[in-house]
Design an enzyme around this catalytic site. Structure first.
Site, mmCIF file in Angstrom:
data_model
loop_
_atom_site.group_PDB
_atom_site.id
_atom_site.type_symbol
_atom_site.label_atom_id
_atom_site.label_comp_id
_atom_site.label_asym_id
_atom_site.label_seq_id
_atom_site.Cartn_x
_atom_site.Cartn_y
_atom_site.Cartn_z
ATOM 1 N N HIS A 254 -1.728 1.510 7.363
ATOM 2 C CA HIS A 254 -2.187 1.397 5.982
ATOM 3 C C HIS A 254 -2.101 2.778 5.323
ATOM 4 O O HIS A 254 -2.432 3.794 5.935
ATOM 5 C CB HIS A 254 -3.624 0.877 5.941
ATOM 6 C CG HIS A 254 -4.150 0.673 4.552
ATOM 7 N ND1 HIS A 254 -3.608 -0.237 3.684
ATOM 8 C CD2 HIS A 254 -5.175 1.277 3.883
ATOM 9 C CE1 HIS A 254 -4.273 -0.191 2.538
ATOM 10 N NE2 HIS A 254 -5.228 0.723 2.635
ATOM 11 N N CYS B 67 0.830 -1.208 0.000
ATOM 12 C CA CYS B 67 0.000 0.000 0.000
ATOM 13 C C CYS B 67 0.861 1.254 0.000
ATOM 14 O O CYS B 67 0.458 2.290 -0.544
ATOM 15 C CB CYS B 67 -0.959 -0.009 1.187
ATOM 16 S SG CYS B 67 -0.144 -0.085 2.799
#
Length: 784
Positions: A515, A135
């Site tokens: 994230h 990510c």
């Protein structure tokens, strides 16, 4: 009913541990009044959700909703869900997604159907598949993809993307951009090629561990620059105009070897240190005074060799992202001011705390234009829930005192903290060149040249010896009108000083795990989108303003540049007959179309110093130039200057002769070296063995093998020598090679340099008192 429920839950403390705001989470389950802390504390909100199976929760600071089932942010407005288009040829019916679940945006375009409606559809809304904790890479690539100057270069100037350097990351990036912005784009792509290439460049990104997106950005752009860079010719350097003023003492060329990331805590007083640095080349032991001249000669040799190799390079990366900072250090004893110009690719800004903010606000009062407030009518596309949530947010902020949530930090505060003066004292004292000793000093800096795209990195992560932590303070930032004028040096040539936000990368989680997502504004329709790996979702700009920013990309904003482009388009559409047609650099034309300040016309990107086409570029000259009519050329030349005017393209005969002569020289040198080295290897007991620095030898080898176009400087053996007892001896552990005396004389006759360090093998005369002879090896310096 929902808004009243949230207001009643706004108690300000976690019901489990009593932690206060901001970033508390309220459970949205019916008749559940629980309010818990987030990851900044003990994360009782997640524990409550797991224990009670209550899957929806709302952040009481940003009013964003999180679903523990989907493991992502959700939106409550009922809008039609778009589902991914299957890759298989047959199209099976797709079930409608759950209204609370974010789904990828995909545009189904049938082959051969290119209606006017399809032409107006925004591009660049393609997700990227997560290929194992990637990510950080996906968010960074999406942010770069939505930087128009860079993306337009890779789309319109694809013929300029040429390199012979491995792993050819620019080719992988060009392919990725083409896929992301293609009309018939898929719902998402898999960036396997680029991921493999970046792992070859930096082993840190190998494996599947979570990495820092800012480090990935620096590594990627540094490699793109290395693969695409070209040396600046003297003509193009003299034509830069105001940019030539930046070449001051201590300056380095933009993006020379490695990008500098300016940090307010780093020292930038280059060449001002009092200790032994690179200038101290030899370890000085006791030696006769007569050797002073020899040492001075060696020092001068190193300086001349280093100066000769300092070429200035540019690439599309440096053109877009490079700026420069003027750093000044003042000695508080003698008031001497030392200036240094540093190139930066991003600004790493500290997030000031409460005490720092008080100092900043007391010393300077800034009144910077910020885009605040949104008309309620703009919520039509997002639904009435978004309007209610924004009203609640503004109501809460206005009713609760600032000490409850903590200090309000703005991006301008972070910039002010970065450019604030630093006191150099204690262990960080300044080595004054005039006083010849350590002194207390003051360091301050200003921006000398603003980049076309300003990359700002907020220093949210602190890494100590035993632990790491994250600063989760909310930093408000403007979507439009970021004014950099207060931080600009008086000598700055930059005319455009305001920036608009292009994209922002956010990190959710802690210092150990989390994230990354990116919010980007689409250049076609001006709407904001959230890029969460393979999922792309349209969001309102208030969602972007409430984001926990980590890396921000701002673009220069200029209405004048838009009017200039409109005038050029109008002139081109006139189709006025002209007797002359002009060739103009395709790369500069891309700057004109995407830059706020494109600078003077630079046709030297496809011309040699003699005014012709270099032989190595002639076979793809169509990729380098664009033909424009006479009226367009005259308008561009009168507006921007530069040049030179080109009406005829021809291969330069002078460069062709030089290339042939250079090829002969390379062949002669390498053949002669091989011949002499074979003779040296055939000697059973050579009487003399000379040493040569392997650092210089590798540069020479790259030149004769055609890997480097420029020959090395003079032979530099100073790094492998050490002065002892009046003689230069071979330094222990030095990186050197052994060659014959004939080879040394051959290379010395071409390149010059020194000093000569010989390992002479001699057999001592027999001593009647000794049982055997002894072989002696001594290092000596021979007069040149």
């Amino acid at each position: 009913m929902f808004s009243i429920h949230v207001l009643l839950l706004l108690q300000g403390t976690c019901q489990s541990c009593g932690a206060g705001g901001p970033n508390l989470w309220a459970c949205l389950q019916n008749e559940c009044p629980y309010v818990g802390c987030g990851e900044s504390y003990s994360d009782h909100s997640t524990l409550h959700a797991q224990a009670k199976k209550h899957n929806l929760t709302v952040n009481l600071t940003t009013f964003r909703i999180w679903c523990y089932v989907c493991e992502r942010e959700v939106f409550l407005e009922h809008r039609p869900a778009l589902v991914p288009v299957p890759a298989a040829p047959h199209h099976s019916p797709q079930p409608v997604g759950h209204p609370l679940k974010a789904v990828p945006i995909a545009v189904a375009e049938e082959e051969g159907s290119e209606s006017e409606e399809d032409e107006l559809k925004p591009r660049g809304l393609t997700g990227m598949k997560n290929i194992g904790n990637s990510c950080y890479m996906n968010a960074a690539l999406q942010a770069l993809s939505n930087c128009p100057p860079l993306t337009q270069f890779f789309l319109d100037c694809s013929g300029l993307v040429r390199t012979d350097k491995k792993p050819a990351l620019c080719k992988s990036y060009q392919k990725l951009i083409s896929e992301l912005w293609h009309k018939k784009r898929p719902s998402y792509v898999v960036p396997t090629s680029l991921s493999h290439g970046i792992k070859l460049v930096n082993p840190m990104f190998r494996g599947y561990a979570q990495q820092d997106t800012q480090e990935f950005l620096r590594c990627l752009m540094d490699q793109l620059h290395e693969e695409l860079k070209e040396p600046l010719t003297e003509c193009s350097m003299s034509g830069e105009g105001s940019d030539g003023e930046e070449r001051r003492d201590g300056d380095r060329s933009p993006s020379e070897d490695e990008f500098l990331s300016c940090d307010s805590g780093s020292s930038s007083d280059r060449g001002e240190g009092g200790g032994a640095g690179d200038g101290e080349l030899l370890i000085q032991d006791e030696f006769p005074a007569g050797w002073t001249r020899t040492l001075m000669w060696i020092q001068q040799l190193r300086r001349s060799a280093r100066k000769k190799k300092q070429f200035q390079y540019r690439s599309v990366i440096s053109d877009i992202f490079d700026g420069s900072i003027l750093s000044l250090v003042q000695c508080l004893t003698c008031d001497r001011v030392s200036t240094t110009v540093e190139t930066f690719q991003d600004l790493s800004l500290p997030i000031p705390g409460k005490e720092d903010l008080a100092k900043l606000h007391s010393s300077i009062h800034q009144n910077l234009p910020v885009k605040t407030g949104v008309c309620p009518d703009t919520y039509g596309s997002q639904g009435w829930i978004s309007y209610i949530m924004d009203s609640i947010r503004r109501f809460v902020v206005s009713c609760i005192p600032s000490w409850f949530w903590g200090p309000m930090v703005t991006l301008e505060d972070c910039l002010a903290a970065f450019f604030a003066a630093d006191e150099l004292k204690g262990d960080n004292m300044y080595s004054c060149e005039r006083c010849k000793k350590l002194r207390n000093g003051v360091k301050y800096c200003k921006v000398l040249r603003l980049p076309e795209i300003l990359c700002i990195h907020l220093k949210r992560f602190r890494h100590e010896v035993m632990y790491s932590f994250k600063i989760s303070s909310h930093v408000s930032f403007p979507l439009e009108g970021l004014d950099m004028r207060p931080f600009l040096a008086k000598e700055s040539p930059s005319q455009v000083t305001t920036y608009d936000l292009l994209s922002v990368i956010c990190h959710h989680g802690t210092a150990g795990s989390g994230h990354y997502i990116a919010y980007c504004q689409n250049v076609i329709n001006g709407q904001w989108y959230e890029f969460d790996d393979q999922y792309v979702t349209e969001v309102h700009e208030t969602v972007v303003q409430n984001a926990e920013a980590y890396v921000l990309f701002y673009r220069k904003s200029s209405e004048e540049s838009v009017r200039e482009r409109q005038k050029v388009v109008a002139l081109a559409n006139m189709k006025e007959p002209s007797l002359l047609q002009f060739y103009i650099s395709r790369e500069w034309l891309n700057k004109f179309n995407t830059f706020a300040e494109p600078g003077p016309i630079s046709n030297h990107t496809f011309l040699c110093q003699h005014g012709g086409i270099p032989p190595n570029k002639y076979h793809y000259i169509d990729d380098l130039v664009v033909i424009v009519p006479q009226n367009v050329w005259e308008y561009l030349y009168n507006s921007f200057g530069g040049g030179p005017a080109v009406n005829h393209l021809y291969m330069c005969a002078i460069c062709q002769v030089e290339i042939e002569a250079l090829a002969k020289r390379r062949k002669m040198e390498i053949d002669t070296f091989i011949k002499l080295n074979k003779e040296f290897q055939a000697e059973e007991a050579p009487t003399v063995i000379l040493c040569i620095s392997m650092q210089w030898f590798r540069e020479w080898e790259s030149f004769v093998k055609g890997k480097d176009n420029d020959p090395p400087g003079p032979i530099d053996n100073s790094k492998i020598g050490v002065m002892k007892g009046g003689h230069i001896q071979l330094k222990q552990g030095a990186d050197y090679g052994q060659i014959s005396e004939e080879t040394w004389q051959y290379l010395l006759g071409i390149y010059g340099g020194g000093p000569e360090i010989a390992v002479r093998q001699t057999v001592a005369p027999a001593d009647p008192d000794s049982l055997h002879g002894e072989r002696k090896i001594e290092a000596e310096t021979r007069a040149l």
